[in-house]
Design a protein around this motif. Sequence first.
Motif, PDB file in Angstrom:
ATOM      1  N   GLY A 119       1.479   4.326   3.942  1.00 39.98           N
ATOM      2  CA  GLY A 119       0.508   4.963   3.064  1.00 39.98           C
ATOM      3  C   GLY A 119       1.037   6.270   2.524  1.00 39.98           C
ATOM      4  N   PRO A 120       0.314   6.885   1.596  1.00 40.24           N
ATOM      5  CA  PRO A 120       0.756   8.160   1.028  1.00 40.24           C
ATOM      6  C   PRO A 120       0.620   9.299   2.025  1.00 40.24           C
ATOM      7  CG  PRO A 120      -1.431   7.611   0.237  1.00 40.24           C
ATOM      8  CD  PRO A 120      -0.960   6.423   1.018  1.00 40.24           C
ATOM      9  N   SER A 121       1.268  10.403   1.729  1.00 42.06           N
ATOM     10  CA  SER A 121       1.167  11.588   2.584  1.00 42.06           C
ATOM     11  C   SER A 121      -0.289  12.044   2.666  1.00 42.06           C
ATOM     12  CB  SER A 121       2.029  12.724   2.024  1.00 42.06           C
ATOM     13  OG  SER A 121       3.393  12.356   2.029  1.00 42.06           O
ATOM     14  N   GLY A 122      -0.718  12.396   3.878  1.00 37.95           N
ATOM     15  CA  GLY A 122      -2.088  12.852   4.072  1.00 37.95           C
ATOM     16  C   GLY A 122      -3.104  11.733   4.165  1.00 37.95           C
ATOM     17  N   GLN A 179       7.542   2.136   1.065  1.00 34.20           N
ATOM     18  CA  GLN A 179       7.109   0.734   1.089  1.00 34.20           C
ATOM     19  C   GLN A 179       8.279  -0.222   1.258  1.00 34.20           C
ATOM     20  OE1 GLN A 179       6.349  -1.185  -2.909  1.00 34.20           O
ATOM     21  NE2 GLN A 179       5.550   0.839  -3.327  1.00 34.20           N
ATOM     22  N   GLU A 180       9.431   0.106   0.712  1.00 31.62           N
ATOM     23  CA  GLU A 180      10.602  -0.754   0.880  1.00 31.62           C
ATOM     24  C   GLU A 180      10.975  -0.861   2.349  1.00 31.62           C
ATOM     25  OE1 GLU A 180      15.369  -0.486   0.009  1.00 31.62           O
ATOM     26  OE2 GLU A 180      14.030   0.190  -1.591  1.00 31.62           O
ATOM     27  N   GLU A 181      10.906   0.279   3.042  1.00 34.39           N
ATOM     28  CA  GLU A 181      11.206   0.303   4.468  1.00 34.39           C
ATOM     29  C   GLU A 181      10.223  -0.560   5.252  1.00 34.39           C
ATOM     30  OE1 GLU A 181      12.639   4.109   6.189  1.00 34.39           O
ATOM     31  OE2 GLU A 181      10.704   4.071   7.201  1.00 34.39           O
ATOM     32  N   PHE A 216      -0.160   0.113  -4.896  1.00 40.65           N
ATOM     33  CA  PHE A 216       0.753   0.847  -4.009  1.00 40.65           C
ATOM     34  C   PHE A 216       1.946  -0.004  -3.602  1.00 40.65           C
ATOM     35  CE2 PHE A 216       2.028   2.652   0.146  1.00 40.65           C
ATOM     36  CZ  PHE A 216       2.250   3.966  -0.253  1.00 40.65           C
ATOM     37  N   ILE A 217       1.715  -1.288  -3.339  1.00 39.03           N
ATOM     38  CA  ILE A 217       2.795  -2.185  -2.935  1.00 39.03           C
ATOM     39  C   ILE A 217       3.416  -2.810  -4.176  1.00 39.03           C
ATOM     40  CG2 ILE A 217       3.315  -4.372  -1.789  1.00 39.03           C
ATOM     41  CD1 ILE A 217       3.011  -2.234   0.194  1.00 39.03           C
ATOM     42  N   GLY A 218       4.714  -2.613  -4.355  1.00 39.58           N
ATOM     43  CA  GLY A 218       5.385  -3.116  -5.537  1.00 39.58           C
ATOM     44  C   GLY A 218       5.079  -2.252  -6.752  1.00 39.58           C
ATOM     45  N   GLU A 219       5.590  -2.671  -7.897  1.00 40.22           N
ATOM     46  CA  GLU A 219       5.313  -1.969  -9.140  1.00 40.22           C
ATOM     47  C   GLU A 219       4.191  -2.688  -9.865  1.00 40.22           C
ATOM     48  OE1 GLU A 219       9.478  -2.191 -10.563  1.00 40.22           O
ATOM     49  OE2 GLU A 219       9.369  -0.011 -10.607  1.00 40.22           O
ATOM     50  N   SER A 220       3.480  -1.983 -10.720  1.00 40.03           N
ATOM     51  CA  SER A 220       2.350  -2.630 -11.367  1.00 40.03           C
ATOM     52  C   SER A 220       1.956  -1.920 -12.655  1.00 40.03           C
ATOM     53  CB  SER A 220       1.147  -2.681 -10.415  1.00 40.03           C
ATOM     54  OG  SER A 220       0.782  -1.382 -10.012  1.00 40.03           O
ATOM     55  N   ASN A 221       1.330  -2.684 -13.549  1.00 37.32           N
ATOM     56  CA  ASN A 221       0.654  -2.159 -14.731  1.00 37.32           C
ATOM     57  C   ASN A 221      -0.841  -2.164 -14.423  1.00 37.32           C
ATOM     58  OD1 ASN A 221       2.956  -2.436 -16.965  1.00 37.32           O
ATOM     59  ND2 ASN A 221       2.976  -4.323 -15.765  1.00 37.32           N
ATOM     60  N   VAL A 222      -1.532  -1.068 -14.665  1.00 36.35           N
ATOM     61  CA  VAL A 222      -2.970  -0.974 -14.405  1.00 36.35           C
ATOM     62  C   VAL A 222      -3.699  -0.851 -15.742  1.00 36.35           C
ATOM     63  CG1 VAL A 222      -4.799   0.296 -13.232  1.00 36.35           C
ATOM     64  CG2 VAL A 222      -2.518   0.182 -12.209  1.00 36.35           C
ATOM     65  N   LEU A 223      -4.642  -1.763 -15.987  1.00 39.77           N
ATOM     66  CA  LEU A 223      -5.350  -1.811 -17.261  1.00 39.77           C
ATOM     67  C   LEU A 223      -6.857  -1.840 -17.036  1.00 39.77           C
ATOM     68  CD1 LEU A 223      -3.207  -4.600 -18.962  1.00 39.77           C
ATOM     69  CD2 LEU A 223      -2.850  -2.142 -19.101  1.00 39.77           C
ATOM     70  N   ASP A 224      -7.597  -1.268 -17.987  1.00 43.82           N
ATOM     71  CA  ASP A 224      -9.061  -1.260 -17.894  1.00 43.82           C
ATOM     72  C   ASP A 224      -9.703  -2.470 -18.554  1.00 43.82           C
ATOM     73  OD1 ASP A 224      -9.369   1.144 -16.485  1.00 43.82           O
ATOM     74  OD2 ASP A 224      -9.034   2.303 -18.307  1.00 43.82           O
TER      75      ASP A 224
END
Length: 353
Positions: A35-38, A193-195, A232-240
């Motif tokens: 997960g992200p920091s914090g 995430q790769e790790e 968060f996992i992999g790359e992605s395009n986010v659309l509304d």
Amino acid sequence: MHIVAKHLTKSFGSFQATKDVSFEIEKGRLIGLLGPSGGGKTTILRMLAGLEEPDGGEILFHGQKVSGLPPQERGIGFVFQNYALFRHMNVFDNIAFGLTVKKRSKQQIKERVSELIELTGLKGLEKRLPHQLSGGQRQRVAFARALAPEPQLLLLDEPFAAIDAKVRKELRTWLKDMIGRLGITTIFVTHDQEEAVEVADEIMIVNEGRLEQKGTPIDIYKNPQTPFVAGFIGESNVLDDVSRFKGFEEGALGSAKAIIRPEFIEIGTPGEVSYPSAAEQGIVTNIYFRGSNWQVEVEVEGLKLFAYRSLERSALQPGDRVQVLIHRLYMFNDNEHITLENGLKIDPMPVHI
């Protein structure tokens, strides 16, 4: 060690580090806490270790509650991010430290340390001090020291963070192999995430104090349960809004967000795309060499998307007009998540490579 955590909460002042976190870990599994920091990863790890007590909820090891039990009585080995080796002790004595505290006999200590030195590839370095070792060697000493008392649970806090990229990759392979041979339940914290995907049997993704999803790397990648996991996992395009795209006009979940992986998008010149009748028209805005493929950025319907293109195909250039076919996408709203396939893919055309 079999672990069950139920409804764990922990706050530091007004900051809520974990919020109603529950999970179960089977004996012998290698778990990546990602997960992200914090996000709450290290707090969960420290509660398992007994270095922090939860404000609410409970932790059970083999069905027994461990709340209030000090770290030394939990059967845990802990490896810190900065190794925490004793600078004045050589490799042998660092590894032997926990056994010495437990007042094992000299013969028992010698046999166990020798076994671990062999296991961790440190033979010949027994008399060196920490400052005479490389970063990878120091990390192996830290692993060996944590394993010396034969813990039932191994906890690793960002174990590869202080090591350069090449050595980090070597240690990942080594750790997975070693844990597999030992069969010890292991949890390691990482924001990489790769790790996590490369090393872990299962991944637990934590964000803003909540457990978003737990599962195998493949399951999490293919079946994300929340928008955060999908992004968060992999790359992605986010659309509304995806209703403007061919093949998805009827499938949208109202105000839901759509997440499209680059590999879900096919970009090509006329004659290359497999279902041209379902494709959009786009213009290439940028192209990047990524070693094993091209990453192509393209503008479609005023939106920027990026996808991958094989090196075996002709190179595209910014300004090229292309066909863009979205094969599938994930959609999420507050109540559900679904995977949608392009509804117009009917008559495939030959694909020219």
